[in-house]
Structure formats: C-alpha cells, structure tokens
Design an enzyme around this catalytic site. Sequence first.
Site, mmCIF file in Angstrom:
data_model
loop_
_atom_site.group_PDB
_atom_site.id
_atom_site.type_symbol
_atom_site.label_atom_id
_atom_site.label_comp_id
_atom_site.label_asym_id
_atom_site.label_seq_id
_atom_site.Cartn_x
_atom_site.Cartn_y
_atom_site.Cartn_z
ATOM 1 N N TYR A 1 0.862 -1.282 -0.115
ATOM 2 C CA TYR A 1 -0.114 0.004 0.143
ATOM 3 C C TYR A 1 0.951 1.318 0.045
ATOM 4 O O TYR A 1 1.915 1.337 0.859
ATOM 5 C CB TYR A 1 -0.971 0.069 1.133
ATOM 6 C CG TYR A 1 -1.828 1.247 1.317
ATOM 7 C CD1 TYR A 1 -2.702 1.472 0.615
ATOM 8 C CD2 TYR A 1 -1.648 2.100 2.287
ATOM 9 C CE1 TYR A 1 -3.719 2.542 0.472
ATOM 10 C CE2 TYR A 1 -2.608 3.158 2.600
ATOM 11 C CZ TYR A 1 -3.383 3.287 1.392
ATOM 12 O OH TYR A 1 -4.454 4.478 1.482
ATOM 13 N N ASP B 1 9.164 2.678 0.194
ATOM 14 C CA ASP B 1 8.135 3.378 0.829
ATOM 15 C C ASP B 1 8.321 2.890 2.375
ATOM 16 O O ASP B 1 7.813 1.811 2.827
ATOM 17 C CB ASP B 1 6.726 2.997 0.612
ATOM 18 C CG ASP B 1 5.473 3.460 1.082
ATOM 19 O OD1 ASP B 1 5.828 4.012 2.413
ATOM 20 O OD2 ASP B 1 4.477 3.562 0.588
ATOM 21 N N LYS C 1 3.533 8.373 9.288
ATOM 22 C CA LYS C 1 3.089 7.695 10.689
ATOM 23 C C LYS C 1 4.141 8.263 11.497
ATOM 24 O O LYS C 1 3.879 9.408 12.383
ATOM 25 C CB LYS C 1 3.197 6.337 10.482
ATOM 26 C CG LYS C 1 1.965 5.748 9.278
ATOM 27 C CD LYS C 1 1.583 4.612 9.337
ATOM 28 C CE LYS C 1 0.077 4.649 8.407
ATOM 29 N NZ LYS C 1 0.271 3.838 7.219
HETATM 30 C C1 PLP Z 1 -0.178 4.372 5.816
HETATM 31 C C2 PLP Z 1 0.687 4.148 4.520
HETATM 32 C C3 PLP Z 1 0.746 5.049 3.688
HETATM 33 C C4 PLP Z 1 -0.175 6.166 3.518
HETATM 34 O O1 PLP Z 1 -0.063 7.025 4.551
HETATM 35 P P1 PLP Z 1 -1.321 8.106 4.999
HETATM 36 O O2 PLP Z 1 -0.871 8.963 6.053
HETATM 37 O O3 PLP Z 1 -2.350 7.323 5.481
HETATM 38 O O4 PLP Z 1 -1.746 8.659 3.531
HETATM 39 C C5 PLP Z 1 1.544 4.880 2.754
HETATM 40 N N1 PLP Z 1 2.488 3.839 2.207
HETATM 41 C C6 PLP Z 1 2.607 2.891 3.599
HETATM 42 C C7 PLP Z 1 3.480 1.885 3.445
HETATM 43 C C8 PLP Z 1 1.625 2.931 4.483
HETATM 44 O O5 PLP Z 1 1.477 2.087 5.437
#
Ligand code: PLP
Length: 430
Positions: free
Chosen positions: A142, A235, A263
């Site tokens: 994601y 990511d 995060k």
């Molecule tokens: C949570 C998440 C995102 C998106 O971050 P948001 O602050 O919710 O937009 C992108 N990449 C990874 C791996 C994530 O866990």
Amino acid sequence: MTTNEELYERGLRVIPGGVNSPVRAFRSVGGVPYFVSRAEGAHVWDVSGLRFIDLVQSYGASILGHADPEVVAAITEAAGRGSTYGAPTEGEVVLAEELCSRVPGMEQVRLVSSGTEAAMSAVRLARGATGRSTIVKFAGNYHGHSDALLAAAGSGVAERVIGTGVVPDSAGVTAGAVADTLVLPYNRVPTLTDDVAVVCVEPVAANMGLVTPQPGFLEGLRAECDRVGALLLFDEVITGFRLGVGGATERLGVRPDVWCFGKVIGGGLPMGAFGGSAEVMANLAPLGPVYQAGTLSGNPLATAAGLTVLRRLDSDAYARLDATAAALATGLRLAFTSAGIDVVVPRIGPLVGLFFGTQPPTDFDEASASVALGRYPAFFHGMLQRGVALAPGPYEVMFPSLAHTDADIVQVVEAAHEVAAELAEGHASV
Ligand SMILES: *Cc1c(COP(=O)(O)O)cnc(C)c1O
C-alpha cells in the site's frame, strides 16, 4: 452519556460509512466501531468508559504511546507560537537534519502532510528525474490512495477483495491513471525494461499482514534498477524509524534512491516526508521542473511533535520495542498452538503480524488465502471483549509502542489464550 451506537448512527448520517478512513468502519469484522474519547500510553478509552490495551496506535503513528507528556508539551508550546505561517521555520530545518542523519544515503527531504502525499510526490519526482513513465509496484503493498498507486493495493483496499475475488481497485481511478502502473507479485525479482521510472516497494510489507522480504528480493530489485537506470523507492511510511534508528534501509542493508515516510515522523500529527540524494531532489521546484507544494507542509506543530519523538528513539528504545514485540509474538503463537489452532506470527523488530494457517505468506495471494479462512473477525471481537484493541481488518499488523509494559503484554496474551480456546471449541460469539 453518549454511546458508540448513538455516535455511529449519527456519524452514518453525515459522514460516508460513519468514518473518515474506511478501515475504521468494522466492515470486515462486523459490529459497531468503538468511538475513542481519550487515550494515554498503551490504552484507549471509548465513549462508554471502556478501556482497551491499544495495539493499533493509529496504525503506527504513535510509537511512544498516546499523549506522551513530552510530546503534549512540545505541541502545546508550538501552538502558543502560532500554528502555521506560510514561511519557513527552524523546526523544519532541524527535523530534516534529523531525518537525513538517520537514514543512510538520504541527503535531502521535503516535508508533506501525509504518507499518501509523500508517495504520490516521490513517484512524480522519480518520473520527472528519469523522464520515464512506468511505475512498478507489488500486489498487497500500500502506498496511499493517489490514483496511480491504487492498483492491487494492501490495507483497507485489500479488504474489499474478501469474498469477491475481484482485483482490488477503486472506482474513479481512470484506466489512464493506472495505464503506466505495473503490478507484480511481492518477493519475486522482476526483469525490468528500460521504460521503468521507479520500482515502489514496502521493504517489509506491512499492509497485507506482515510479509517479510525473502533473502535476495531487495538486493535483486536494487540490481535490476541499476541495470535499467530505474529508481528504487522504499516506502518506509510504516518501517521508517520503527525498524530501527535508520528504518528498513539500515536494518536490511539495501539502499534505495528515493524514500517516503509518514506515521512515526509526525508524532501523531499529520506529517509525511520524501527524500533522496541532493542530485535527485534537485529536480523539485523551486530548483527543478517537478512541481510539488503544500500550504501546511512542515507544519510547526507537527515538526515539534515529530522531533520530540525522534529524539527519544535511540538504540535503547528500539531494543525495548523489540523485546515487547518478541514477548507479544511468542505469547500469541503459544496461545493458539496450545489450543490446537494453526497460526504463524511473523515478526521483524517491533512489527508483529498474525496469520491463520501453517506457512508464513510470502506474497499477497498467500496472505489472502489465510484471510479467506475467515477466522480473523472472531479473533478480533474475542480480543476486544477482553479489553484488547487490534486493527479491525485482517490485513493490518500490530503496533506495540514504548508505552506497552510487560504486564500489558501478559494481559494481551492471557486474552489470546481464552479467545483461542473459544475458537477451538467453535463457539466464538461472532
Ligand atoms: C499508511 C501508509 C501510507 C499512507 O499514509 P497516509 O498517511 O495514510 O496517507 C503509505 N504507505 C504505507 C506503507 C503506509 O503504511
């Protein structure tokens, strides 16, 4: 006193699904979401006064635990100086210095307001820097909800697959928006072509449950990107500053060209960042032709909170997180195996996953086969009834924080023993 049911009903009238992010809606576990009235350390309280040991921790945004006094003080102090200016601040510089000093190979960062924004901007930067169009991503990873990355995504997007077998995607994303996105299976090194701008990967996948990279996977991606001149994007929105001082990059020993974060780095406030070498980052406006901007980017409250958190995250803190996660993983495994239920509990550092079945999944197909066993909802509700809040979706991981004590973990494990026994007898309440 207001109740969860009442708030949910009112919410449903004025907010789609009653929630501002889909996974909060309990759709995949059933029932009514608990509405949080306050949180402190390892605990959240719902509006009816029930207390839960919280293993959600805002999906990893609260690594110190909730309402850490030092973070609260930093935010309060910053708010007293004004909450946003539209001009640069010292806090942004100090936070950028802190981020770059921790991540091996990252020379510059730009601050944004979410992980979605970070990933979206990093992809634009990679396309601009290479002059190429194609994005490679992996099924079950994601990267937020920007259009080009909403193809076979994990987390809440993956939940929509349950029972339908349909490739997850979103209405409103045009075929054109994902025409240049190639989705491949995780943990297999593809042979790339020279039209690839960027390979996006969660270096440890934490949005299809916890799926760790097989030996050679990340190294193979690095070599393939080098061979065809594509950029490698880690990511690290979950793994960054959670898997260790320098995140997955340092822990796993493979260096990407571009990073994105979120995060942990906002200390519970909206914050994201993307970074790279000075050379790659020079493509960004105002220096270069890739445009990217934000009214609230580098927000003074968020930078104050993020800095306070990062300064607490030294190697001792990570050792403590590791130990907490290890106790949790061992305890959960034992709870289920002693009840005769097959589970695997993968763990890497402070991150813990749980899959029903006998083999740890290595890709999205295997992860969804485990989810399709349908055991998560009963596990989730059994734990919730016993005062333990897990994420209300089977594709999420557990986020023990620095505020979780040994006694908290003992309580979680005791609850798991009871729930496992109930599941084994087949009279779980959901
Ligand atoms: C949570 C998440 C995102 C998106 O971050 P948001 O602050 O919710 O937009 C992108 N990449 C990874 C791996 C994530 O866990």
